[in-house]
Design an enzyme around this catalytic site. Sequence first.
Site, PDB file in Angstrom:
ATOM      1  CB  ALA A 165      -8.624  -3.214  10.613  1.00  0.00           C
ATOM      2  CG  ASP A 221      -3.765  -4.144   4.041  1.00  0.00           C
ATOM      3  OD1 ASP A 221      -4.054  -3.070   4.583  1.00  0.00           O
ATOM      4  OD2 ASP A 221      -3.637  -5.203   4.671  1.00  0.00           O
ATOM      5  CB  VAL A 260      -9.085 -11.131  -8.787  1.00  0.00           C
ATOM      6  CG1 VAL A 260      -8.614 -10.081  -9.787  1.00  0.00           C
ATOM      7  CG2 VAL A 260     -10.492 -10.818  -8.282  1.00  0.00           C
ATOM      8  N   GLY A 301     -12.662  -8.103   2.368  1.00  0.00           N
ATOM      9  CA  GLY A 301     -12.021  -7.810   3.651  1.00  0.00           C
ATOM     10  C   GLY A 301     -12.659  -6.572   4.262  1.00  0.00           C
ATOM     11  CE1 TYR A 302     -11.709  -6.141   9.989  1.00  0.00           C
ATOM     12  CE2 TYR A 302      -9.511  -6.465   9.099  1.00  0.00           C
ATOM     13  CZ  TYR A 302     -10.453  -6.715  10.069  1.00  0.00           C
ATOM     14  OH  TYR A 302     -10.145  -7.540  11.115  1.00  0.00           O
ATOM     15  CB  ALA A 303     -10.973  -2.015   2.064  1.00  0.00           C
ATOM     16  CD  GLU A 343      -2.301  -7.370  18.078  1.00  0.00           C
ATOM     17  OE1 GLU A 343      -2.666  -7.737  16.959  1.00  0.00           O
ATOM     18  OE2 GLU A 343      -2.972  -6.609  18.807  1.00  0.00           O
ATOM     19  N   GLY A 352     -12.653  -8.254  -3.405  1.00  0.00           N
ATOM     20  CA  GLY A 352     -12.150  -8.487  -2.047  1.00  0.00           C
ATOM     21  C   GLY A 352     -13.219  -8.206  -1.004  1.00  0.00           C
TER      22      GLY A 352
HETATM   23  P1  NAD Z   1       5.435  -4.255  10.359  1.00  0.00           P
HETATM   24  O1  NAD Z   1       6.084  -3.820   9.104  1.00  0.00           O
HETATM   25  O2  NAD Z   1       4.696  -3.258  11.162  1.00  0.00           O
HETATM   26  O3  NAD Z   1       6.517  -4.950  11.321  1.00  0.00           O
HETATM   27  C1  NAD Z   1       7.492  -5.852  10.844  1.00  0.00           C
HETATM   28  C2  NAD Z   1       8.663  -5.940  11.835  1.00  0.00           C
HETATM   29  O4  NAD Z   1       9.586  -6.882  11.308  1.00  0.00           O
HETATM   30  C3  NAD Z   1       9.391  -4.625  12.050  1.00  0.00           C
HETATM   31  O5  NAD Z   1       9.590  -4.418  13.417  1.00  0.00           O
HETATM   32  C4  NAD Z   1      10.701  -4.841  11.308  1.00  0.00           C
HETATM   33  O6  NAD Z   1      11.795  -4.154  11.888  1.00  0.00           O
HETATM   34  C5  NAD Z   1      10.892  -6.343  11.421  1.00  0.00           C
HETATM   35  N1  NAD Z   1      11.734  -6.912  10.359  1.00  0.00           N
HETATM   36  C6  NAD Z   1      11.635  -6.675   9.017  1.00  0.00           C
HETATM   37  N2  NAD Z   1      12.599  -7.367   8.352  1.00  0.00           N
HETATM   38  C7  NAD Z   1      13.326  -8.043   9.291  1.00  0.00           C
HETATM   39  C8  NAD Z   1      14.440  -8.916   9.245  1.00  0.00           C
HETATM   40  N3  NAD Z   1      15.042  -9.259   8.105  1.00  0.00           N
HETATM   41  N4  NAD Z   1      14.913  -9.424  10.408  1.00  0.00           N
HETATM   42  C9  NAD Z   1      14.331  -9.120  11.586  1.00  0.00           C
HETATM   43  N5  NAD Z   1      13.292  -8.287  11.681  1.00  0.00           N
HETATM   44  C10 NAD Z   1      12.778  -7.766  10.563  1.00  0.00           C
HETATM   45  O7  NAD Z   1       4.478  -5.476   9.913  1.00  0.00           O
HETATM   46  P2  NAD Z   1       3.229  -6.145  10.671  1.00  0.00           P
HETATM   47  O8  NAD Z   1       3.491  -6.301  12.105  1.00  0.00           O
HETATM   48  O9  NAD Z   1       2.893  -7.342   9.873  1.00  0.00           O
HETATM   49  O10 NAD Z   1       2.076  -5.079  10.480  1.00  0.00           O
HETATM   50  C11 NAD Z   1       1.607  -4.733   9.172  1.00  0.00           C
HETATM   51  C12 NAD Z   1       0.651  -3.562   9.266  1.00  0.00           C
HETATM   52  O11 NAD Z   1      -0.548  -3.955   9.956  1.00  0.00           O
HETATM   53  C13 NAD Z   1       1.239  -2.399  10.062  1.00  0.00           C
HETATM   54  O12 NAD Z   1       0.843  -1.191   9.468  1.00  0.00           O
HETATM   55  C14 NAD Z   1       0.606  -2.564  11.425  1.00  0.00           C
HETATM   56  O13 NAD Z   1       0.495  -1.332  12.098  1.00  0.00           O
HETATM   57  C15 NAD Z   1      -0.751  -3.155  11.085  1.00  0.00           C
HETATM   58  N6  NAD Z   1      -1.240  -3.979  12.220  1.00  0.00           N
HETATM   59  C16 NAD Z   1      -1.938  -3.341  13.204  1.00  0.00           C
HETATM   60  C17 NAD Z   1      -2.393  -4.066  14.309  1.00  0.00           C
HETATM   61  C18 NAD Z   1      -3.158  -3.344  15.380  1.00  0.00           C
HETATM   62  O14 NAD Z   1      -3.525  -2.179  15.187  1.00  0.00           O
HETATM   63  N7  NAD Z   1      -3.406  -3.951  16.533  1.00  0.00           N
HETATM   64  C19 NAD Z   1      -2.134  -5.430  14.403  1.00  0.00           C
HETATM   65  C20 NAD Z   1      -1.412  -6.068  13.376  1.00  0.00           C
HETATM   66  C21 NAD Z   1      -0.958  -5.318  12.285  1.00  0.00           C
END
Ligand code: NAD
Length: 402
Positions: free
Chosen positions: A315, A298, A77, A10-12, A165, A8
Site C-alpha cells: 500500500a 499491484d 473493466v 484502490g490505494y493507487a 496477519e 481502480g
Molecule cells: P507473499 O508472496 O509475500 O507470501 C506468500 C507466502 O506463501 C510465502 O511465504 C511463500 O513461501 C508461501 N507459499 C507460496 N506458495 C506456497 C506453497 N505452494 N505451499 C506453501 N507455501 C507457499 O504474499 P502475501 O502475503 O499475500 O503478500 C503480498 C504482498 O503484499 C507482499 O508484497 C507483502 O509484502 C504485501 N503485504 C504487506 C503487508 C504489510 O505491510 N503489513 C500486509 C499484507 C501484504
Amino acid sequence: MKEVVILGAGYAGLSTLKALQKKAGDFHITLVDQNDYHYEATALHEVAAGTVPKEKITYPIKEVVNTKVTTFLQDRVVKINTDKQEVELENNTALKYDYLVVALGFRSETFGISGAEENALEMVNIESAVNINNHINAMLKKYKETQDKKYLKFVVCGAGFTGIELLGSLAEMKPKYAKVAGVKPEEIEIYCVEAATRLLPMFNEKLANFAIGKLEGLGVKLLTGKPIKGIKPETVVYQDNAETEELAELEAATIIWTTGVSGSFVMGESGFAERRGRVMVGEDLRDPDHENVYIIGDVSAVMDPESGRPFPTTAQIALKMGDFTAHNILRQLNNQATETFTFKSQGSVASIGNTIGLGQVGNTSVKGYPASFLKKIIMNKSLAATGGMKQMFAKGRFDLYH
Ligand code: NAD
C-alpha cells in the site's frame, strides 16, 4: 479539454485522483471501479476473521469525488484497447481517454496448484473476506450438530505478510469461535502450511522469531518447509519431507489461500507485456510502449535500483505512485517532460492480532504494543491519503481495540 481516465479506486487510483483534483485545470477525470466503495486491502484479514465488520474498512467512493472535475462510473473493466485509446466496460459504452492510469489491483495467485481455486477460500476483496467469515461461522455451527473435529480446524496456506496477519486475527478470535461451537478455546485448531523454512524474510531473524513465538503462544501450529502440492475438498496435501518427497494430508473444513498475489487479469487480456499481471514500467511509471498510459499499484513492477529487483507491492508504494502519477500527468498536460519516480521504503510493520505487532523501520526494530500502535498510525495515514481527514476520523484506529 483532455480526458484523464483512472481505472481502480484502490490505494493507487484514489491517491492519483486526490492529487489531480487538487490541481483543477483544462482536464476532466473519469474514475472507474466495479464497486461503489473503496476498501483497505491491508485489513481484509480482520473482516475475514471477524474482528471488525466490513463497514470499518470501507467508505463510499463518491465521498472523495469532486463532481466539478470528476465523474465516477461504477462498472467492470473488461479490456484496454491502447490502439483506439479506449477502455472496454461491461455495462457502459467504451470510454475514450487522452491519459490513462491503470490501477486495477491484485488477485489471488494459485501457481496452478491443483484444487486450490475450487477447494480453498481466497481473500482478495470485501466479498471474499466476508465469505470467509460466513464460512467460519457456518463450520462452527456444523460442529455443534456433528461433533466432527474438522469443523474446528483452520488451515492458512502460506505464511507471507497476509498469512501471518490472518493467523494473528484468527488466533485472537479463538474464544469467540469457541463460544459459537460450544467448545473450549483450546479445541479450536489453527494451522499454517508454508513452503519456506525461514518465515518473514523481510524482517531480521530476531523479529521473525518474535512473531513465530507470539503465534505459537496463541496456539497456532506452524508447519514450515512444507510446500503445498494440492488442495482436495477439506484437505491440504503437502510435501512433508524434502528428501523423500513424501506427501502428507491435513483435514480441515476451513482452508484459506494466502500464498501470494498477482496483478489483475485485465493486463494480460489487454496485451500489455505482463508477467503474473504486472507490467515492468519505465522510471516515470508509464508503460514503455505508450506514452499516455501509466501503470501503478499491484499491476505494476518498478525496478529498485538498489536491489536490482522490482519493489514489493505494498500500500505504501501504491500511494506514492498515485501521487507521482498525478504530478507527471500534470507535467504532460503542460507540455513538460515527465520526471523519474523514486521510492525509499519507510519500512514494514505487521500486526499479530489487535495489540501485538512487529516492524522494521530502517535499522530500527519495533515489536509488541508499540509496533501495533505504529501500524494503526500507518493505517490512519493511508486513510487520510485516499479518503481525506473525514474518512480518517470516521474509520481510523484511535483506541486500543480497533
Ligand atoms: P507473499 O508472496 O509475500 O507470501 C506468500 C507466502 O506463501 C510465502 O511465504 C511463500 O513461501 C508461501 N507459499 C507460496 N506458495 C506456497 C506453497 N505452494 N505451499 C506453501 N507455501 C507457499 O504474499 P502475501 O502475503 O499475500 O503478500 C503480498 C504482498 O503484499 C507482499 O508484497 C507483502 O509484502 C504485501 N503485504 C504487506 C503487508 C504489510 O505491510 N503489513 C500486509 C499484507 C501484504
